[in-house]
Scaffold this motif. Structure first.
Motif, PDB file in Angstrom:
ATOM      1  N   ARG A  95       0.853  -1.198   0.000  1.00 47.19           N
ATOM      2  CA  ARG A  95       0.000   0.000   0.000  1.00 47.19           C
ATOM      3  C   ARG A  95       0.886   1.244   0.000  1.00 47.19           C
ATOM      4  N   VAL A  96       0.644   2.118  -0.980  1.00 52.77           N
ATOM      5  CA  VAL A  96       1.463   3.317  -1.169  1.00 52.77           C
ATOM      6  C   VAL A  96       0.562   4.547  -1.123  1.00 52.77           C
ATOM      7  N   SER A  97       0.947   5.531  -0.324  1.00 56.90           N
ATOM      8  CA  SER A  97       0.217   6.794  -0.240  1.00 56.90           C
ATOM      9  C   SER A  97       1.045   7.895  -0.887  1.00 56.90           C
ATOM     10  N   ALA A  98       0.381   8.810  -1.604  1.00 58.79           N
ATOM     11  CA  ALA A  98       1.094   9.894  -2.275  1.00 58.79           C
ATOM     12  C   ALA A  98       0.169  11.090  -2.453  1.00 58.79           C
ATOM     13  N   PRO A  99       0.731  12.294  -2.546  1.00 58.97           N
ATOM     14  CA  PRO A  99      -0.091  13.457  -2.881  1.00 58.97           C
ATOM     15  C   PRO A  99      -0.806  13.245  -4.209  1.00 58.97           C
ATOM     16  N   GLU A 122       1.252  -6.959  -5.854  1.00 56.88           N
ATOM     17  CA  GLU A 122       0.058  -6.134  -5.964  1.00 56.88           C
ATOM     18  C   GLU A 122       0.338  -4.781  -5.313  1.00 56.88           C
ATOM     19  N   VAL A 123      -0.063  -3.694  -5.971  1.00 56.39           N
ATOM     20  CA  VAL A 123       0.139  -2.358  -5.413  1.00 56.39           C
ATOM     21  C   VAL A 123      -1.209  -1.672  -5.279  1.00 56.39           C
ATOM     22  N   GLU A 124      -1.468  -1.158  -4.099  1.00 56.69           N
ATOM     23  CA  GLU A 124      -2.657  -0.347  -3.855  1.00 56.69           C
ATOM     24  C   GLU A 124      -2.177   1.094  -3.669  1.00 56.69           C
ATOM     25  N   LEU A 125      -2.478   1.938  -4.661  1.00 52.85           N
ATOM     26  CA  LEU A 125      -1.975   3.307  -4.685  1.00 52.85           C
ATOM     27  C   LEU A 125      -3.067   4.250  -4.195  1.00 52.85           C
ATOM     28  N   LEU A 126      -2.788   4.966  -3.123  1.00 56.93           N
ATOM     29  CA  LEU A 126      -3.769   5.832  -2.467  1.00 56.93           C
ATOM     30  C   LEU A 126      -3.344   7.287  -2.631  1.00 56.93           C
ATOM     31  N   PHE A 127      -4.181   8.087  -3.292  1.00 52.34           N
ATOM     32  CA  PHE A 127      -3.869   9.496  -3.494  1.00 52.34           C
ATOM     33  C   PHE A 127      -4.550  10.322  -2.411  1.00 52.34           C
ATOM     34  N   ASP A 128      -3.755  11.030  -1.624  1.00 52.56           N
ATOM     35  CA  ASP A 128      -4.306  11.808  -0.514  1.00 52.56           C
ATOM     36  C   ASP A 128      -3.306  12.899  -0.155  1.00 52.56           C
ATOM     37  N   ASP A 129      -3.755  14.151  -0.158  1.00 48.45           N
ATOM     38  CA  ASP A 129      -2.848  15.250   0.149  1.00 48.45           C
ATOM     39  C   ASP A 129      -2.589  15.411   1.646  1.00 48.45           C
ATOM     40  N   ILE A 141       4.405   2.450   2.318  1.00 48.26           N
ATOM     41  CA  ILE A 141       5.297   3.505   1.827  1.00 48.26           C
ATOM     42  C   ILE A 141       4.456   4.753   1.558  1.00 48.26           C
ATOM     43  N   ALA A 142       4.968   5.912   1.960  1.00 47.23           N
ATOM     44  CA  ALA A 142       4.311   7.175   1.613  1.00 47.23           C
ATOM     45  C   ALA A 142       5.321   8.068   0.907  1.00 47.23           C
TER      46      ALA A 142
END
Length: 301
Positions: A95-99, A122-129, A141-142
């Motif tokens: 799980r990856v968090s990014a702006p 498998e990658v779960e990409l989370l967009f969050d500012d 990872i962020a």
């Protein structure tokens, strides 16, 4: 009780939100899966799941146990693979968090390229500012850009991006020529609403520093919207180079006062402060550190 299997069932129940879905996945029955979870709850002496006729969700204790159980199962799986001599092919979820803007514009393509190299990951990409709680939300990872970093995380500084003044050729052709910072007072500046220094912008250039003074009729809290506003000729503004370097290279935007710039924006990879990391997480960390630092408008550190 088979504790490892019980943990696997519980973790998948939380992830899928349904005992029936776990039963289908494991080619079992819903009553059997329910008994496994019930036995785990009895063994621990605490309720892990709240069940209703239409939904399933972890309790507070279940949420905390899920995060730790997932890490235990990751380490167990890698230990088994290593013992069998099969550790060369990483697998599982990250799980990856990014702006949001950086994620859409730059990171998404990098992650897809990583999955071409490691098809079992498998990658779960989370967009969050906002800066998410990595442990609470199960983030491995962020990516953070220029933000203050919270305690209890490990931060890996990977690159910097200079902040530049830019505008469209159309805007510059329609307005008074800009030769020095003082000339900006006659122009419209586009501002990010979340600038830490408020409305103050200070440039570094020949002879030292110069404050920027300009009227502002438009503020926006999204980098992609700012990028589009520059292209529309709405005004000039200061932006990190990663957001507009491709447009500068193509001529769609131009630098304003190219000998002047703002403070560079730093890029970090952030992860929970724990010793153990699955191989897939370590591989993605190393890949992103190199790939992000190689993006247009970013310089490795």
């Amino acid at each position: 009780m088979d504790t490892i299997r019980a943990m696997q069932v519980f973790v998948r129940a939380v992830e899928l939100g349904s005992l029936s879905a776990v039963a289908r996945e494991q080619q079992s029955t819903q009553p059997t899966i329910s008994k496994v979870v019930a036995a785990l709850e009895k063994e621990m002496g605490v309720r892990l799941l709240e069940r209703s006729t239409t939904s399933l969700s972890p309790t507070e204790a279940g949420r905390r146990f899920h995060e730790r159980a997932r890490r235990v199962l990751d380490e167990y799986g890698e230990a088994v693979s290593d013992a069998r001599g099969m550790s060369g092919q990483p697998a599982g979820r990250v799980r990856v968090s990014a702006p949001a803007s950086f994620g859409v514009l730059r990171l998404n393509a990098l992650v897809l390229a990583f999955q071409q190299r490691y098809p079992e990951v498998e990658v779960e990409l989370l967009f969050d500012d906002r800066f998410v709680d990595l442990v609470e939300e199960g983030v491995d990872i962020a990516v953070r850009l220029g933000a203050s970093l919270p305690p209890n995380v490990v931060a890996r500084r990977i690159a910097v991006s200079p902040r530049l003044l830019v505008a469209s050729p159309d805007y510059l052709a329609r307005h008074a020529r800009i030769r020095q910072p003082a000339d900006l007072a006659r122009h419209q500046i586009l501002r990010f609403t979340w600038l830490a220094a408020g409305d103050e912008i200070v440039l570094d250039g020949p002879g030292g520093q110069a404050p920027v003074s300009a009227s502002c009729r438009y503020r926006v809290n999204n980098s992609l919207a700012m990028r589009e506003s520059f292209l529309a000729g709405a005004g000039f503004g200061m932006t990190p180079a990663w957001l507009v370097q491709d447009l500068l290279d193509s001529g769609a935007l131009q630098r304003v006062l190219p000998r002047w710039s703002g403070p560079a924006q730093e890029a970090f990879l952030v992860y929970p402060s724990r010793r153990y990391q699955p191989e897939r997480v370590r591989l993605l960390l190393d890949y992103l550190a190199q790939a992000i630092a190689g993006l247009p408008g970013l310089t490795p550190v």
